[in-house]
Scaffold this motif. Structure first.
Motif, PDB file in Angstrom:
ATOM      1  N   GLU A 184       0.821  -1.215   0.000  1.00  0.00           N
ATOM      2  CA  GLU A 184       0.000   0.000   0.000  1.00  0.00           C
ATOM      3  C   GLU A 184       0.859   1.273   0.000  1.00  0.00           C
ATOM      4  O   GLU A 184       0.788   2.083  -0.910  1.00  0.00           O
ATOM      5  CB  GLU A 184      -0.895  -0.077   1.228  1.00  0.00           C
ATOM      6  N   GLY A 185       1.652   1.410   1.028  1.00  0.00           N
ATOM      7  CA  GLY A 185       2.483   2.610   1.124  1.00  0.00           C
ATOM      8  C   GLY A 185       3.388   2.481   2.329  1.00  0.00           C
ATOM      9  O   GLY A 185       3.096   1.696   3.232  1.00  0.00           O
ATOM     10  N   HIS A 189      -3.149  -8.310   3.257  1.00  0.00           N
ATOM     11  CA  HIS A 189      -1.957  -7.541   3.613  1.00  0.00           C
ATOM     12  C   HIS A 189      -1.296  -8.155   4.847  1.00  0.00           C
ATOM     13  O   HIS A 189      -1.997  -8.615   5.767  1.00  0.00           O
ATOM     14  CB  HIS A 189      -2.365  -6.085   3.908  1.00  0.00           C
ATOM     15  N   PRO A 249      10.925  -0.505   1.393  1.00  0.00           N
ATOM     16  CA  PRO A 249       9.585  -1.024   1.711  1.00  0.00           C
ATOM     17  C   PRO A 249       9.628  -2.239   2.623  1.00  0.00           C
ATOM     18  O   PRO A 249      10.586  -3.013   2.603  1.00  0.00           O
ATOM     19  CB  PRO A 249       9.010  -1.421   0.345  1.00  0.00           C
ATOM     20  N   PHE A 250       8.580  -2.385   3.403  1.00  0.00           N
ATOM     21  CA  PHE A 250       8.373  -3.562   4.247  1.00  0.00           C
ATOM     22  C   PHE A 250       9.604  -3.916   5.092  1.00  0.00           C
ATOM     23  O   PHE A 250      10.160  -4.999   4.958  1.00  0.00           O
ATOM     24  CB  PHE A 250       7.918  -4.752   3.378  1.00  0.00           C
ATOM     25  N   ASN A 300       5.330  -0.431  -3.539  1.00  0.00           N
ATOM     26  CA  ASN A 300       4.035   0.014  -3.022  1.00  0.00           C
ATOM     27  C   ASN A 300       3.312   0.862  -4.059  1.00  0.00           C
ATOM     28  O   ASN A 300       3.943   1.376  -4.987  1.00  0.00           O
ATOM     29  CB  ASN A 300       4.254   0.890  -1.778  1.00  0.00           C
ATOM     30  N   GLU A 347       9.537   2.339   7.220  1.00  0.00           N
ATOM     31  CA  GLU A 347       9.950   2.415   5.815  1.00  0.00           C
ATOM     32  C   GLU A 347      10.363   3.850   5.466  1.00  0.00           C
ATOM     33  O   GLU A 347      11.328   4.081   4.735  1.00  0.00           O
ATOM     34  CB  GLU A 347       8.795   1.962   4.906  1.00  0.00           C
TER      35      GLU A 347
HETATM   36  N1  URA Z   1       2.881  -1.626   4.528  1.00  0.00           N
HETATM   37  C1  URA Z   1       2.893  -1.434   3.192  1.00  0.00           C
HETATM   38  O1  URA Z   1       1.865  -1.558   2.519  1.00  0.00           O
HETATM   39  N2  URA Z   1       4.041  -1.142   2.623  1.00  0.00           N
HETATM   40  C2  URA Z   1       5.170  -1.045   3.293  1.00  0.00           C
HETATM   41  O2  URA Z   1       6.195  -0.777   2.678  1.00  0.00           O
HETATM   42  C3  URA Z   1       5.133  -1.272   4.681  1.00  0.00           C
HETATM   43  C4  URA Z   1       3.992  -1.545   5.278  1.00  0.00           C
END
Ligand code: URA
Length: 260
Positions: A108-109, A221, A120-121, A147, A114
């Protein structure tokens, strides 16, 4: 119907996109592409703007066939201020992993971790995603992770429509550059953005969808799995989805058995 504001967002984002492509050396779009193509009902979703890899010969080519590298796309983003998230982010989170990955995960974002690290993640949800990747018999470096928006929405709210509209051309360019064999969308916003639909994620998951010739598997997710626990039904649903992904990639499916 496409609303006036959706149309303006699309025009603004398309205009910026074409300017940027010009700067990065793309030398044109086919003359037979009409305005109607960009303004029709289906252009509400980014799926319809994706030129596709051309494997099945049925996609409308939006751009000439010049291959862009991820480095070029990152450079083109620069110190991005194309939407309001630019003003509040610490680091732009472009994406990480193998530029030739067979499998791409789209979340998602960025969250706080991050945003801090520019990757990301990497927070708690990232821990869950990493464990999933390892359980699949893969390494984080084998896949590509990105994302739908590259900057952290304040307070981890959902990305807004204008933010997704400004950012998605870059995601599409990344996907086209990588040209994966499978895309996994993590959660509702990523699945809705790429598929251009509004079905609940519980209905969407578990079946491959078509993203311009690329099989796309929507799934839950990792943050949702964090809330529902490591042995929950949702966790096993995700494992079923990943089993289908591995089978499609013709990779071995590790044996997993549910704890009673
Ligand atoms: N959740 C997300 O969707 N993206 C990330 O990079 C981290 C957590």
């Amino acid at each position: 119907m496409v609303t006036h504001s959706v149309q303006s967002d699309l025009w603004a984002s398309l205009g910026a996109y074409l300017e940027e492509l010009k700067e990065s050396g793309v030398d044109g779009i086919p003359a037979n592409l009409s305005t109607a193509y960009f303004l029709n009902e289906s252009s509400k979703n980014v799926a319809s703007e994706f030129p596709g890899p051309g494997q099945n010969g049925s996609e409308i080519p939006l751009l000439s066939e010049k291959h862009e590298t991820l480095e070029q796309i990152r450079k083109n983003l620069g110190d991005c201020q194309r939407c309001k998230l630019g003003a509040t982010r610490k680091n732009l989170v472009f994406g990480v992993g193998n530029p030739h990955a067979r499998l791409v995960f789209v979340g998602e974002g960025p969250g706080a971790d991050e945003d801090e690290k520019g990757e990301p993640f990497v927070g708690r949800a990232g821990g869950v995603l990493n464990r999933l990747i390892v359980a699949m018999g893969l390494k984080r470096e084998d896949v590509y992770i990105c994302n739908i928006v590259k900057c952290r929405p304040p307070g981890n709210r959902d990305p807004e429509q204008d933010e997704v509209a400004a950012c998605s051309p870059f995601l599409l360019r990344q996907l086209r550059s990588i040209n994966p064999e499978v895309i996994v969308t993590l959660g509702k916003p990523a699945s809705h953005t790429l598929l251009g639909c509004k079905e609940p994620i519980s209905k969407l998951r578990g079946k491959f969808r078509d993203f311009h010739g690329i099989p796309l598997m929507p799934t839950y997710h990792p943050s949702y799995l964090l809330r529902s626990g490591g042995n929950s039904d949702s966790f096993w649903d995700v494992w079923d989805d990943m089993t289908q992904v591995l089978q499609l990639l013709k990779l071995p499916v590790p044996e997993k058995s549910r704890k009673k």
